[in-house]
Design an enzyme around this catalytic site. Structure first.
Site, PDB file in Angstrom:
ATOM      1  N   HIS A 200      46.321  12.659 -11.772  1.00  0.00           N
ATOM      2  CA  HIS A 200      47.607  13.375 -11.093  1.00  0.00           C
ATOM      3  C   HIS A 200      47.790  12.484  -9.952  1.00  0.00           C
ATOM      4  O   HIS A 200      49.010  12.630  -9.302  1.00  0.00           O
ATOM      5  CB  HIS A 200      47.458  14.637 -11.069  1.00  0.00           C
ATOM      6  CG  HIS A 200      46.358  15.206 -10.007  1.00  0.00           C
ATOM      7  ND1 HIS A 200      45.365  15.689 -10.425  1.00  0.00           N
ATOM      8  CD2 HIS A 200      46.696  15.106  -8.673  1.00  0.00           C
ATOM      9  CE1 HIS A 200      44.796  16.133  -9.007  1.00  0.00           C
ATOM     10  NE2 HIS A 200      45.350  15.781  -8.278  1.00  0.00           N
ATOM     11  N   ASP A 233      41.943  14.302 -16.427  1.00  0.00           N
ATOM     12  CA  ASP A 233      42.438  13.959 -15.209  1.00  0.00           C
ATOM     13  C   ASP A 233      41.676  12.932 -14.301  1.00  0.00           C
ATOM     14  O   ASP A 233      41.194  13.119 -13.220  1.00  0.00           O
ATOM     15  CB  ASP A 233      42.649  15.343 -14.502  1.00  0.00           C
ATOM     16  CG  ASP A 233      43.350  15.075 -13.086  1.00  0.00           C
ATOM     17  OD1 ASP A 233      44.138  14.391 -13.110  1.00  0.00           O
ATOM     18  OD2 ASP A 233      43.308  16.151 -11.989  1.00  0.00           O
ATOM     19  N   SER A 315      42.193  15.207  -3.770  1.00  0.00           N
ATOM     20  CA  SER A 315      42.108  15.006  -5.061  1.00  0.00           C
ATOM     21  C   SER A 315      41.628  13.555  -5.181  1.00  0.00           C
ATOM     22  O   SER A 315      42.220  12.692  -4.625  1.00  0.00           O
ATOM     23  CB  SER A 315      43.539  15.011  -5.723  1.00  0.00           C
ATOM     24  OG  SER A 315      43.630  16.553  -5.967  1.00  0.00           O
TER      25      SER A 315
END
Length: 473
Positions: A200, A233, A315
């Site tokens: 992402h 992910d 992230s």
């Protein structure tokens, strides 16, 4: 636990279904999305008033003056959660807004008043002491003896580990063709310039966008996507003109991590690059389903839970152990603002962060570097994504009217049928469809696992050889 993904029933086991809206028990869930037809999965789910301009007297402003308010970093935009407020990391982190000038001016004025008062008192005391001293010509300055010594820190301290790891961590900026984008983190995977991060984080730039990676020394390089796995992910990008002398971070063994082990997280929370935080491993094998809030499919993981402070922009960054080895990729947080992972606003850390175990991420990275596409293990059955806490029920019908148990698939060969409720995979209890998917994805195609299920009130155990699905479809 789950993030912003909505759970659906009847999602094919080979496709990662959207994450359910309510967290299962006992699970919790930020970021990424699985492909359609995935296997079973896991889920978790102001400005300060301006001050009076100009000089302020203590009597007017009140004494002591109130402390200054801190600016809110990364205000506006989707703040790293994706459009719609998903739980992903690394989404756009806007530039920090400037603080209110009038308030700052008032604070400075008050501080000046305090300094003047203190100066006056000090001057009076100094004059009195000088006038009454038997040795008026003597110096009143007191100097510390000796020379200041350089502080030396052991390589095994947090400071030592951070100093060694920071040069191998990068801040990633991803922009789409229309200029939209966000900030996340990544780390050097090999000397060829491959960087490991979250899907992402780079998704915006995957089709016609741009990627840059900035090192802790400020040097910036263009990068490109090598491959990405929506369901896991995980993504791999590569520096276009990689410099020589790159130092990959050492990869640890996440299977050997224990609850209570120390952790160190490095990333760019709210755009603040090279931020280091610490904590412990709070739990293992935490089923988490996360999404970016943009309506895309969910990502599933059997996560490492940590209380190290991680926020939007962390992230894709490394979660290190007390030796400095990578044990996970920081991917999601539980947000208090929405009651689900990620939330729908610029929520910060509440001590519930989740990382993809590096043992799994390493396998995915190797697939992406080799072929550019991920491979998912599957059982060949569609399970309900409801989180009832009683197991993963095989649906009566598959996606688009297909059979819920694929003919000649692993589940069919093991004798599983629609209506069966899977309650355990090997020694792992299964309380929902998302938990089953996340647990299956910790394995590889071809692995043999034992599934325990209930049919007509009776419990059965069968051995299943996992099949595979290539790519995010």
């Amino acid at each position: 636990m789950s993030t912003e993904n909505e759970g659906t029933e009847g999602t094919a086991a080979e496709t990662a279904p959207p994450a359910p809206s309510a967290p299962p028990v006992p699970v919790a869930a930020p970021e990424g999305t699985p492909a359609s037809g995935t296997e079973a999965t896991a889920q978790l789910p102001g400005p300060v008033p301006a001050g009076t301009p100009g000089p302020v007297r203590a009597a007017d402003a009140g004494w002591p003056p109130p402390p200054p308010s801190l600016p809110s970093y990364g205000g506006g935009g989707n703040g790293g959660y994706g459009e719609g407020g998903g739980p992903v990391w690394g989404a756009p982190v806007p530039a920090p807004p400037s603080g209110p000038k009038k308030r700052a001016g008032g604070l400075i004025a008050a501080v000046v008043v305090a300094a003047l008062v203190a100066g006056g008192v000090g001057g009076g005391i100094g004059y009195f002491a000088a006038e009454h001293s038997d040795n008026a010509t003597g110096s009143t300055t007191v100097s510390a003896p000796g020379k200041a010594q350089d502080v030396k820190r052991s390589p095994n301290t947090v400071a030592g580990i951070a100093a060694k790891a920071l040069p191998s961590v990068v801040t990633i900026e991803a922009k789409s063709g229309n200029g939209d984008g966000g900030t996340g983190t990544g780390f050097i995977y090999d000397t060829q310039g491959h960087i490991l991060t979250n899907n992402h984080v780079v998704a915006e730039a995957a089709d016609g966008g741009t990627l840059t990676a900035t090192f802790s020394n400020g040097k910036k390089y263009d990068a490109e996507v090598v491959g990405r796995a929506q369901g896991y992910d995980v993504a791999v990008v590569k520096l276009k003109n990689a410099p020589s002398g790159l130092t990959p971070l050492e990869l640890g063994n996440s299977d050997q991590v224990a609850v209570g082990d120390s952790t160190i997280a490095i990333g760019a929370p709210f755009g603040l690059s090279n931020t280091v935080t610490t904590g412990i491993i709070s739990a293992k094998n935490r089923p988490v389903a996360s999404g970016d809030g943009s309506g895309s499919k969910a990502s599933y993981m059997s996560a490492l839970q940590t209380d190290a402070s991680i926020n939007p922009g962390n992230s894709g960054g490394p979660l290190l152990d007390d030796r400095g080895a990578v044990i996970g990729i920081n991917s999601a947080i539980q947000s208090a603002s929405s009651g689900s992972l990620g939330g729908d606003s610029q929520a910060g850390s509440i001590g519930l962060g989740f990382a993809i175990p590096i043992s799994q991420a390493k396998n995915v990275a190797q697939q992406l570097i080799k072929t550019g596409q991920p491979v998912y293990p599957v059982i060949g059955a569609t399970v309900s994504m409801d989180e009832q806490g009683n197991g993963a029920k095989i649906s009566d019908q598959g996606a688009s009217g297909t059979d819920s148990v694929a003919a000649n698939g692993p589940a069919a060969k093991a004798g599983l049928k629609p209506g069966d409720v899977i309650t355990k995979l090997d020694d792992t209890a299964i309380d929902s469809g998302p938990t089953l998917i996340g647990t299956i994805w910790t394995h590889k195609p071809g692995d043999k696992v034992q599934l325990t299920y209930k049919r007509d009130g009776k419990e059965h155990t069968v051995e299943v050889t996992l099949g595979q699905r290539k790519g995010d479809s």
